[in-house]
Design a protein around this motif. Structure first.
Motif: not given
Length: 157
Positions: A20-22, A33-36, A39-41, A46-47
């Motif tokens: 949420c913060q990121d 959204l797919s890029v975010l 990057e997060f995963q 992979g979470i």
């Protein structure tokens, strides 16, 4: 019932908040959204933002935050608890099952895995034992139903 802390569940739950913060960080406002998500995963082994830890966090806010009297006043007829499998103890209606799940969470008598939540409850003397399981995907649906009933209660005051 002695259980050790599954730190992975805690970490996943907290990473959901980090997502949420990121997501709202100014430097990410123009990213797809797919890029975010990618990057997060990549950054977090992979979470995904919706994970077993976020389900448990949601369960705590839905079941433990409301005062007992507020909890008792919910319209449990609108909450489907049919996807729980009762292993032992009385079956009961949705209100009964929700009360037993609330007690299980309150006394840390539960187990979680990627696929399953296991809830156990008993009275203070160790009698009236109850154990129920639910698949994680169904638990998410159950929590959504529960949340919407809480929201309805709030807006119908």
């Amino acid at each position: 019932m002695s259980r050790s802390t599954d730190w992975n569940v805690l970490i996943q739950g907290y990473l959901s908040l980090m997502w949420c913060q990121d997501s709202i960080a100014p430097e990410n406002q123009d990213k797809k959204l797919s890029v975010l998500l990618g990057e997060f995963q990549n950054k977090n082994e992979g979470i995904t933002p919706l994970n077993i830890g976020s389900l448990l966090s949601s369960a705590y806010i839905c079941f433990m935050y409301p005062q007992q009297t507020e909890f008792e006043n919910l319209n449990f007829e609108s909450i489907s608890a049919d996807n729980f499998s009762i292993i032992y103890g009385r079956d009961g209606d949705a209100k009964y099952r929700c009360r037993r799940i609330r007690n299980s969470l309150a006394h840390a008598r539960f187990q979680v895995s990627k696929e399953m939540f296991i809830f156990e409850d008993q009275d203070p003397r160790g009698n009236d034992k109850f154990k129920a399981t639910i698949k994680a995907c169904h638990f998410g649906d159950f929590l959504n139903n529960f949340f919407h009933e809480c929201k309805n209660q709030y807006f119908n005051r």
